[in-house]
Design a protein around this motif. Structure first.
Motif, PDB file in Angstrom:
ATOM      1  N   ASP A  10      18.943 -30.919  32.814  1.00 25.71           N
ATOM      2  CA  ASP A  10      18.319 -31.878  31.913  1.00 25.71           C
ATOM      3  C   ASP A  10      17.638 -32.989  32.715  1.00 25.71           C
ATOM      4  O   ASP A  10      16.524 -33.420  32.401  1.00 25.71           O
ATOM      5  CB  ASP A  10      19.394 -32.464  30.995  1.00 25.71           C
ATOM      6  CG  ASP A  10      18.769 -33.166  29.805  1.00 25.71           C
ATOM      7  OD1 ASP A  10      19.098 -34.344  29.575  1.00 25.71           O
ATOM      8  OD2 ASP A  10      17.933 -32.543  29.129  1.00 25.71           O
ATOM      9  N   ALA A  11      18.307 -33.436  33.764  1.00 26.19           N
ATOM     10  CA  ALA A  11      17.727 -34.484  34.604  1.00 26.19           C
ATOM     11  C   ALA A  11      16.425 -34.012  35.244  1.00 26.19           C
ATOM     12  O   ALA A  11      15.483 -34.785  35.371  1.00 26.19           O
ATOM     13  CB  ALA A  11      18.726 -34.909  35.680  1.00 26.19           C
ATOM     14  N   HIS A  14      13.550 -34.360  32.682  1.00 22.30           N
ATOM     15  CA  HIS A  14      13.064 -35.738  32.540  1.00 22.30           C
ATOM     16  C   HIS A  14      12.272 -36.158  33.773  1.00 22.30           C
ATOM     17  O   HIS A  14      11.210 -36.778  33.666  1.00 22.30           O
ATOM     18  CB  HIS A  14      14.231 -36.691  32.303  1.00 22.30           C
ATOM     19  CG  HIS A  14      14.863 -36.534  30.960  1.00 22.30           C
ATOM     20  ND1 HIS A  14      14.272 -36.981  29.808  1.00 22.30           N
ATOM     21  CD2 HIS A  14      16.038 -35.947  30.594  1.00 22.30           C
ATOM     22  CE1 HIS A  14      15.046 -36.683  28.766  1.00 22.30           C
ATOM     23  NE2 HIS A  14      16.124 -36.060  29.219  1.00 22.30           N
ATOM     24  N   ARG A  42       9.613 -27.675  25.201  1.00 24.37           N
ATOM     25  CA  ARG A  42      10.328 -28.960  25.289  1.00 24.37           C
ATOM     26  C   ARG A  42       9.599 -29.925  26.222  1.00 24.37           C
ATOM     27  O   ARG A  42       9.433 -31.107  25.926  1.00 24.37           O
ATOM     28  CB  ARG A  42      11.751 -28.715  25.785  1.00 24.37           C
ATOM     29  CG  ARG A  42      12.509 -29.993  25.912  1.00 24.37           C
ATOM     30  CD  ARG A  42      14.018 -29.839  25.865  1.00 24.37           C
ATOM     31  NE  ARG A  42      14.591 -31.166  26.092  1.00 24.37           N
ATOM     32  CZ  ARG A  42      15.368 -31.489  27.103  1.00 24.37           C
ATOM     33  NH1 ARG A  42      15.713 -30.556  27.988  1.00 24.37           N
ATOM     34  NH2 ARG A  42      15.818 -32.712  27.252  1.00 24.37           N
ATOM     35  N   LEU A  46       7.837 -33.557  25.321  1.00 25.99           N
ATOM     36  CA  LEU A  46       8.134 -34.812  26.009  1.00 25.99           C
ATOM     37  C   LEU A  46       6.870 -35.430  26.600  1.00 25.99           C
ATOM     38  O   LEU A  46       6.698 -36.654  26.580  1.00 25.99           O
ATOM     39  CB  LEU A  46       9.168 -34.580  27.120  1.00 25.99           C
ATOM     40  CG  LEU A  46      10.608 -34.412  26.648  1.00 25.99           C
ATOM     41  CD1 LEU A  46      11.512 -33.985  27.800  1.00 25.99           C
ATOM     42  CD2 LEU A  46      11.132 -35.708  26.035  1.00 25.99           C
ATOM     43  N   GLN A  49       5.086 -37.073  23.862  1.00 27.57           N
ATOM     44  CA  GLN A  49       5.788 -38.305  23.491  1.00 27.57           C
ATOM     45  C   GLN A  49       5.417 -39.427  24.467  1.00 27.57           C
ATOM     46  O   GLN A  49       5.149 -40.555  24.064  1.00 27.57           O
ATOM     47  CB  GLN A  49       7.293 -38.067  23.513  1.00 27.57           C
ATOM     48  CG  GLN A  49       8.106 -39.181  22.847  1.00 27.57           C
ATOM     49  CD  GLN A  49       9.599 -38.971  23.017  1.00 27.57           C
ATOM     50  OE1 GLN A  49      10.173 -39.393  24.015  1.00 27.57           O
ATOM     51  NE2 GLN A  49      10.223 -38.336  22.054  1.00 27.57           N
ATOM     52  N   LEU A  53       3.469 -42.880  23.489  1.00 27.42           N
ATOM     53  CA  LEU A  53       4.076 -44.182  23.777  1.00 27.42           C
ATOM     54  C   LEU A  53       3.087 -45.066  24.523  1.00 27.42           C
ATOM     55  O   LEU A  53       2.945 -46.256  24.216  1.00 27.42           O
ATOM     56  CB  LEU A  53       5.355 -44.012  24.605  1.00 27.42           C
ATOM     57  CG  LEU A  53       6.589 -43.552  23.830  1.00 27.42           C
ATOM     58  CD1 LEU A  53       7.705 -43.119  24.775  1.00 27.42           C
ATOM     59  CD2 LEU A  53       7.095 -44.646  22.896  1.00 27.42           C
TER      60      LEU A  53
ATOM     61  N   LEU B 131      13.293 -46.865  28.248  1.00 25.57           N
ATOM     62  CA  LEU B 131      12.100 -46.118  27.852  1.00 25.57           C
ATOM     63  C   LEU B 131      10.833 -46.846  28.282  1.00 25.57           C
ATOM     64  O   LEU B 131       9.911 -46.257  28.857  1.00 25.57           O
ATOM     65  CB  LEU B 131      12.122 -45.922  26.334  1.00 25.57           C
ATOM     66  CG  LEU B 131      11.162 -44.891  25.748  1.00 25.57           C
ATOM     67  CD1 LEU B 131      11.540 -43.492  26.213  1.00 25.57           C
ATOM     68  CD2 LEU B 131      11.176 -44.962  24.225  1.00 25.57           C
ATOM     69  N   MET B 156      19.380 -42.488  33.481  1.00 24.13           N
ATOM     70  CA  MET B 156      19.007 -41.151  33.003  1.00 24.13           C
ATOM     71  C   MET B 156      19.601 -40.871  31.632  1.00 24.13           C
ATOM     72  O   MET B 156      18.933 -40.319  30.757  1.00 24.13           O
ATOM     73  CB  MET B 156      19.473 -40.081  33.997  1.00 24.13           C
ATOM     74  CG  MET B 156      18.896 -40.200  35.391  1.00 24.13           C
ATOM     75  SD  MET B 156      17.092 -40.204  35.389  1.00 24.13           S
ATOM     76  CE  MET B 156      16.747 -38.567  34.778  1.00 24.13           C
ATOM     77  N   SER B 160      17.448 -40.242  28.280  1.00 21.03           N
ATOM     78  CA  SER B 160      17.612 -38.983  27.576  1.00 21.03           C
ATOM     79  C   SER B 160      17.933 -39.220  26.101  1.00 21.03           C
ATOM     80  O   SER B 160      17.356 -38.591  25.210  1.00 21.03           O
ATOM     81  CB  SER B 160      18.738 -38.177  28.252  1.00 21.03           C
ATOM     82  OG  SER B 160      18.937 -36.958  27.588  1.00 21.03           O
ATOM     83  N   ARG B 163      14.815 -40.600  24.191  1.00 20.58           N
ATOM     84  CA  ARG B 163      13.827 -39.553  23.920  1.00 20.58           C
ATOM     85  C   ARG B 163      14.300 -38.617  22.819  1.00 20.58           C
ATOM     86  O   ARG B 163      13.512 -38.198  21.964  1.00 20.58           O
ATOM     87  CB  ARG B 163      13.561 -38.758  25.201  1.00 20.58           C
ATOM     88  CG  ARG B 163      12.680 -39.522  26.162  1.00 20.58           C
ATOM     89  CD  ARG B 163      12.478 -38.830  27.479  1.00 20.58           C
ATOM     90  NE  ARG B 163      11.251 -39.317  28.105  1.00 20.58           N
ATOM     91  CZ  ARG B 163      11.020 -39.286  29.408  1.00 20.58           C
ATOM     92  NH1 ARG B 163      11.927 -38.782  30.234  1.00 20.58           N
ATOM     93  NH2 ARG B 163       9.883 -39.750  29.885  1.00 20.58           N
TER      94      ARG B 163
END
Lengths: 267, 184
Positions: A10-11, A14, A42, A46, A49, A53, B131, B156, B160, B163
Motif C-alpha cells: 500500500d505504501a 501512495h 486504483r 488516486l 484525485q 485536489l 493531504l 503514511m 492513506s 485518500r
C-alpha cells in the motif's frame, strides 16, 4: 540498480502516485501495473484525485496577499498597548512601503499618498521615527561602531555628503543608522539613545521643493515631536518623544554642527 | 557608549513575502475559515521572527514556516480546549463552509471541485493537513514528518486514510452543491 522484488505494498502505491517511489521499486511497480488491472485502476483513481485536489486548491495561490500580512514579514516589533491608534496602521503601512519599494511589489508604485495616510513631511518623519526608534531589535542597519562606513554609505545613496551630529554632550549616543526608502526619495536615518533609553531620530533627505527654505518649525504628531528645517539642498527632521523645549535645544545643536560642517566643507 | 548589535540575523523578507500565499492556503485548510487563516498566518510570521535563530540560512524556509505555523495552530487549539472556548473539536472538520469556491475549473466542473473541498473540509484536521502537504505542497514524506513532528509511518497512515475517505465520499455520491454556504 539492484532490484527489490518484494510484492507491491500500500505504501508503494501512495509513493508511486506522489512521485516518491524508491527507484529500485520502479520496475516491480511497472510490471505489477501491467499485470494487475485492479491495481492500475486504483492508481489511476488516486492520480485523478491528486489532480482534482490541485485544481481545487491551487487558485488560492493567485490571491494578492493582504497588506497586514506583507507588513508582518518586516519583523517590526508589535505596537505596545496605549500607543496612539494611528500607529498600528502606520507601522503596517510603513513596513509595507519599505518592502514594496524594495520589491517593486506587483509593479505598483506604493506610496503613502496612495494608501490614504497623512503625507505631510512631519507626519512622515513621525511615522518613520515611530517605526524605527520603537524597534527594539533592529532599529538600525549599521551600528555606531562603524560610523564612518555608515556615513559613507548614506552619502553615496543620497548623492550628497551626510554627517551624524555628535550629541554625547547632550546625553545622546549614536546607535547607528539606516536608509529609509521613502515614497519620493531615499532618506538617511540616524538613531540616538540616552541612558534613560529615550530615542531620537534625525532624518536627512533632498527637499521636495528645492529652493524653498524653511526655518525651524515644530510639529507634534501623536506624542512624537518633530523639529524640521529645510535648506537649499537638504531637509532635516529631528524627532523624539521629548518635551518641546528639550527637542528644540537638541535641534539647535544639530543645526549648529551641520552648519559648521557645511561652512568648513571644501567647495 | 556604543550599542551591542543583536546576534540574530533577519529572515529574508522577499522570501517571506513569496511564501504568504502558500501559508494562507495551508492556514485555510487548518482552520477552515479565510479570516481565521490570515490571523494564523500573521501569528506564525510573528513567531517565525521571534524564533528566527532556529532557522538555518539556506535551508528550506517554506518547510520551516510550515512547521512554525503548524505549532502555533496546535498551541492555539490546546489553549482553546483549556479555556473551553466554543471550538468544534470533534474528529470531523470544522467550519469548512467558509472556503471560497475555486474560480478556475479545468476538466472538473465547479460543482465537482466544490464538493471535493467540502469533503476535504470534513476530514479530521490531522488527515487534512497531511493531504495538503503531500498532494498540494508536494513535500516529501520525510519532510512532512519533520514539519508535523511525527514518524513517517504516521504520515503514511494518515495520508492513506484521507485518500480512502475521499474516495468513499465520491463513490457514495454524497454532498450536494446546494448545501455549501459560500462566505468570503
Amino acid at each position: 540498480m539492484p532490484l527489490n522484488p518484494l510484492p507491491i505494498t500500500d505504501a508503494d502505491v501512495h509513493a508511486y502516485v506522489d512521485g516518491q517511489l524508491a527507484p529500485e521499486r520502479a520496475p516491480v511497480m511497472e510490471e505489477a501495473l501491467a499485470r494487475d488491472a485492479a491495481l492500475a485502476a486504483r492508481v489511476a483513481e488516486l492520480q485523478k484525485q491528486n489532480a482534482s485536489l490541485r485544481d481545487a486548491f491551487d487558485p488560492w495561490l493567485a490571491e494578492a496577499p493582504p497588506q497586514r500580512l506583507v507588513a508582518a514579514t518586516a519583523g517590526v516589533a508589535p505596537v505596545r498597548r496605549g500607543a496612539p491608534r494611528w500607529l498600528g496602521f502606520a507601522l503596517a503601512t510603513a513596513a509595507t512601503l519599505v518592502v514594496g519599494v524594495a520589491m517593486g511589489w506587483y509593479g505598483r508604485e506604493l506610496s503613502l499618498q496612495n494608501e490614504g495616510t497623512p503625507t505631510t513631511f512631519t507626519r512622515q518623519a513621525a511615522l518613520v521615527h515611530a517605526l524605527y526608534a520603537g524597534d527594539a531589535n533592529r532599529p538600525v542597519e549599521i551600528w555606531a561602531a562603524e560610523e564612518q562606513r555608515l556615513v559613507r554609505w548614506l552619502s553615496r545613496r543620497l548623492g550628497f555628503p551626510v554627517r551624524a551630529p555628535e550629541l554625547n554632550s547632550l546625553g545622546f549616543a549614536l546607535v547607528g543608522g539606516r536608509l529609509v526608502a521613502g515614497n519620493e526619495m531615499p532618506t538617511a536615518l540616524f538613531v540616538y539613545e540616552n541612558p534613560e533609553k529615550q530615542r531620537l531620530t534625525l532624518q536627512v533627505r533632498k527637499p521636495t521643493n528645492p529652493g524653498h527654505e524653511v526655518a525651524f518649525r515644530y510639529a507634534l504628531e501623536d506624542g512624537v515631536g518633530v523639529y524640521y528645517w529645510v535648506e537649499e539642498n537638504c531637509m532635516y527632521a529631528l524627532s523624539g518623544n521629548l518635551d518641546r523645549a528639550q527637542l528644540l535645544a537638541i535641534g539647535r545643536v544639530v543645526y549648529g554642527q551641520l552648519a559648521a560642517l557645511e561652512a568648513a566643507a571644501p567647495k | 557608549m556604543a550599542q551591542t548589535p543583536p546576534a540574530d540575523p533577519p529572515l529574508p523578507q522577499p522570501d517571506l513575502v513569496a511564501a504568504i500565499p502558500r501559508l494562507r492556503r495551508y492556514a485555510r485548510v487548518l482552520t477552515g475559515d479565510s479570516s481565521r487563516a490570515d490571523d494564523l498566518v500573521q501569528e506564525a510570521l510573528a513567531r517565525a521572527w521571534e524564533k528566527r535563530r532556529l532557522w538555518a540560512a539556506g535551508s528550506d524556509l517554506r518547510a520551516w514556516l510550515f512547521t512554525v505555523m503548524h505549532n502555533v495552530f496546535v498551541n492555539q487549539r490546546a489553549l482553546a480546549r483549556h479555556e473551553k472556548l466554543h471550538v468544534s473539536l470533534d474528529a470531523e472538520g470544522e467550519g469548512h463552509e467558509a472556503w471560497q469556491i475555486p474560480v478556475r475549473a479545468t476538466q472538473y466542473t465547479r460543482v465537482e471541485l466544490m464538493e471535493l473541498m467540502q469533503h476535504v473540509g470534513r476530514l479530521p484536521v490531522d488527515q487534512r493537513e497531511v493531504l495538503l502537504l503531500a498532494v498540494i505542497e508536494e513535500l516529501r514524506y520525510e519532510e512532512i514528518a519533520a514539519v508535523l513532528g511525527i514518524p513517517v509511518g504516521t504520515v503514511m497512515s494518515r495520508l492513506s486514510r484521507a485518500r480512502e475517505k475521499l474516495r468513499a465520499a465520491f463513490a457514495d455520491g454524497a454532498g450536494t452543491a446546494a448545501s455549501l454556504k459560500i462566505v468570503k
